[in-house]
Write a protein that holds these residues in place. Structure first.
Motif, mmCIF file in Angstrom:
data_model
loop_
_atom_site.group_PDB
_atom_site.id
_atom_site.type_symbol
_atom_site.label_atom_id
_atom_site.label_comp_id
_atom_site.label_asym_id
_atom_site.label_seq_id
_atom_site.Cartn_x
_atom_site.Cartn_y
_atom_site.Cartn_z
ATOM 1 N N ARG A 1 47.791 -13.787 76.320
ATOM 2 C CA ARG A 1 48.009 -14.984 77.140
ATOM 3 C C ARG A 1 47.976 -14.603 78.621
ATOM 4 N NH1 ARG A 1 53.856 -14.958 74.701
ATOM 5 N NH2 ARG A 1 54.934 -13.588 76.173
ATOM 6 N N GLN A 2 47.795 -15.630 79.450
ATOM 7 C CA GLN A 2 47.750 -15.405 80.898
ATOM 8 C C GLN A 2 49.073 -15.851 81.525
ATOM 9 O OE1 GLN A 2 44.408 -16.449 83.940
ATOM 10 N NE2 GLN A 2 45.532 -18.338 83.654
ATOM 11 N N ASN B 1 52.194 -25.160 78.890
ATOM 12 C CA ASN B 1 52.560 -24.015 79.720
ATOM 13 C C ASN B 1 54.059 -23.773 79.646
ATOM 14 O OD1 ASN B 1 49.848 -23.782 80.999
ATOM 15 N ND2 ASN B 1 50.379 -25.836 81.693
ATOM 16 N N TYR C 1 53.454 -19.032 81.892
ATOM 17 C CA TYR C 1 52.437 -18.359 81.071
ATOM 18 C C TYR C 1 51.849 -19.348 80.074
ATOM 19 C CZ TYR C 1 56.408 -17.588 77.817
ATOM 20 O OH TYR C 1 57.491 -17.738 76.993
ATOM 21 N N SER C 2 50.632 -19.037 79.625
ATOM 22 C CA SER C 2 49.895 -19.942 78.737
ATOM 23 C C SER C 2 50.258 -19.646 77.284
ATOM 24 C CB SER C 2 48.393 -19.729 78.931
ATOM 25 O OG SER C 2 48.025 -18.462 78.400
ATOM 26 N N GLN C 3 49.694 -20.434 76.366
ATOM 27 C CA GLN C 3 49.818 -20.122 74.930
ATOM 28 C C GLN C 3 48.906 -18.927 74.633
ATOM 29 O OE1 GLN C 3 51.704 -23.793 74.046
ATOM 30 N NE2 GLN C 3 51.339 -22.706 72.448
ATOM 31 N N ASP C 4 49.123 -18.350 73.469
ATOM 32 C CA ASP C 4 48.227 -17.269 73.038
ATOM 33 C C ASP C 4 46.826 -17.797 72.762
ATOM 34 O OD1 ASP C 4 49.793 -15.109 73.245
ATOM 35 O OD2 ASP C 4 50.469 -15.075 71.159
ATOM 36 N N PHE D 1 40.603 -17.648 80.540
ATOM 37 C CA PHE D 1 41.870 -18.256 80.978
ATOM 38 C C PHE D 1 41.672 -18.722 82.418
ATOM 39 C CE2 PHE D 1 43.038 -14.949 77.969
ATOM 40 C CZ PHE D 1 44.018 -15.548 77.187
#
Length: 563
Positions: free
Chosen positions: A217-218, A292, A309-312, A323
């Motif tokens: 993830r980012q 998010n 952070y984003s989802q996987d 991403f």
């Protein structure tokens, strides 16, 4: 009537004093500038890792990374990207100098044969790598489960060039950084800058040649040491600190103290996180359509982190995944911010009077778009507010004109019942009734205008468009005090004229105090933003014309009836 008017003017004084207090702290002499006067170009030794004592283990890429800081210049930014983590730092807002020259002030100094004070013309610096003003925009990837590693904000990136510049006629500028590992994972991190834009696009492209699926993830975060625009305690101050915007709770401030007390941990579709200060904001805006996760952390050495952070996301072998996120960093210009993300314009904080201040700001903007001068826009808004309250103030001036007429009779009553206060009061009320005078008539309009005045104050204090905005002649910054103190003196004169048109209080003590007001207010207004003083002068002048007209009219009409 007299007592009420007295109390009202006292209330105005209190409010003015509060505003003046806060304003002293906003604009008074600052011992040191918010950002460094000399842009320090940091060598490779002064990287984020020295500020971050706990680097997470990032696997070293096979080839030697470039250790040179990458410089980027567009028409609005000059900044550095640290190849360690691709971190944004030392970002200067080229169109926003700390101070601006005032040619009239320079001339005045020249005439008296003195050296004009040195102005700090260097641009405002938001992101900063110097430890005492540390402020960085970090982003990276975190691998999940047993996936091969991923580049976080300590990973060493490579870049083809060490300097990028937006050329004439070029609309956007791409700055790509690459990171690879032995397992065949290749990440390209690209920053996209656009002409005239305070938003930066950031994308991590994952190219997976490792032969097995990769999941990660980012994250995007801002790291800064506590920043305050000013020092000391006061009634009203502009907010400096964190902000999180989520679908459920909308706009929420996260103060530095809140971050110390506990970590924020909240998920939302869309949303954004930011550090804001007076006039300027820095925000990470992840994609609106994804879920998010927003967080804050208080690190050691007085550093604070806010981000998301984003989802996987899984990337299959021999496949690619991307991403993305956006960053807004610059002046809080509301129409511009509205187009970037929902609620971002709320970072211009008009406190509890937003409901009145927003329409005032909108009107100001409309007039400005038409005329192109913020000072004239302030005059326009004064006319507008005056027109809005015309009916109210007409009633007020009429009752004042009538009060003025019966003043001699009241004096007579006062002398007649000098010993009997009770009797005097009943006789006075009877006279008000007979003459159809409402003793409260003069006060209501003043009361109604107080919130409008405070809202306008907030608009003038918070709106970055008025920062260093020209009006005319020597007023070359509507957000700063008049360098020659001429406007406040003009204001004092208008207040004096206005008083001479009002009936003087019967009570001699009150009359004395009222006499002092123009002087007291002039002293207050010496340090007010000139934009606010322009508003007051215009407001008073309109009142004087209105009052003179009504007094003449009402008195003429009444004497007409008596014949």
């Amino acid at each position: 009537m007299d007592n009420i008017r007295f109390v009202l003017v006292m209330a105005m004084l209190m409010i003015s004093y509060m505003l003046w207090e806060s304003w002293q702290i906003d604009y008074g002499p600052k011992p040191q500038a918010i950002v460094s006067d000399t842009p320090s170009v940091a060598g490779s030794n002064e990287t984020a890792s020295s500020a971050n004592p706990s680097p997470t283990e990032a696997s070293q890429p096979a080839d030697q990374p470039s250790s040179h800081v990458i410089t980027v210049k567009t028409d609005v930014f000059a900044l550095e990207i640290d190849p360690e983590g691709g971190t944004l730092r030392n970002l200067d807002l080229l169109q926003y100098p700390h101070e601006k020259e005032n040619t009239y002030v320079n001339k005045a100094y020249e005439l008296i044969g003195m050296q004009a004070p040195q102005r700090d013309l260097s641009p405002i610096r938001l992101f900063d790598s110097s430890p005492d003003k540390l402020f960085l925009a970090q982003s990276g990837l975190v691998a999940s489960g047993d996936s091969a590693s991923a580049p976080d904000h300590h990973a060493k990136y490579n870049s083809e060039k060490t300097s990028y510049q937006l050329q004439e006629g070029q609309e956007e500028l791409n700055v790509p950084l690459t990171w690879t590992n032995e397992q065949g994972l290749r990440i390209t991190k690209t920053f996209t800058f656009k002409r005239g834009s305070y938003t930066v696009d950031v994308a991590h492209k994952v190219n997976n040649q490792s032969g097995k699926p990769w999941t990660g993830r980012q994250y995007n975060q801002l790291l800064r040491v506590e920043h305050s625009d000013k020092s000391g305690n006061n009634f009203i101050r502009t907010y400096s600190g964190g902000v999180v915007y989520t679908q459920k709770d909308k706009y929420q401030k996260v103060k530095y103290d809140d971050m110390v007390d506990g970590n924020l941990d909240v998920a939302s579709q869309g949303g954004w996180s930011a550090f804001i200060q007076h006039y300027f904001a820095s925000a990470w805006i992840p994609p609106a359509e994804q879920e998010n996760h927003f967080y804050t952390k208080a690190l050691n050495e007085g550093r604070f982190v806010i981000g998301s952070y984003s989802q996987d996301v899984s990337v299959q072998p021999a496949d690619e995944g991307v991403f993305s996120a956006q960053m807004f960093v610059g002046p809080k210009i509301q129409p511009m911010m509205e187009t970037v993300a929902p609620g971002l314009e709320l970072t211009v904080d008009y406190s509890w009077l937003t409901i009145i201040a927003k329409p005032i700001y909108w009107m100001l903007n409309q007039i400005y778009d038409y005329i192109g001068n913020w000072g004239v826009a302030i005059l326009g808004i004064t006319f507008f507010i005056k027109a809005l309250f015309f009916k109210l103030s007409k009633a007020s001036f009429q009752s004042m004109a009538k009060m003025r007429k019966i003043q001699p009779k009241l004096k007579e009553l006062q002398e007649r019942y000098a010993d009997d206060r009770q009797k005097f009061n009943t006789e006075m009320m009877a006279m008000y009734k007979k003459e159809k005078v409402n003793p409260l008539g003069g006060c209501l309009p003043m009361l109604v205008q107080i919130p409008v005045f405070i809202s306008l104050y907030w608009v003038l204090i918070e709106t970055v468009e008025l920062r260093q905005a020209d009006f005319m002649l020597w007023i070359q910054d509507l957000s700063a005090q008049d360098p020659f103190y001429l406007l406040p003196i003009v204001y004092g004169i208008t207040m004096k004229i206005q008083q001479s048109l009002n009936p003087a209080p019967i009570d001699p003590l009150q009359a004395q105090v009222m006499k002092m007001f123009p002087i007291v207010f002039t002293v207050f207004f010496l340090f007010f933003p000139s934009g606010l003083v322009v508003y007051w002068i215009c407001n008073n002048s309109l009142s004087i014309i209105q009052q003179w007209y009504i007094t003449k009219h009402v008195l003429a009409e009444d004497s007409h009836h008596h014949h």
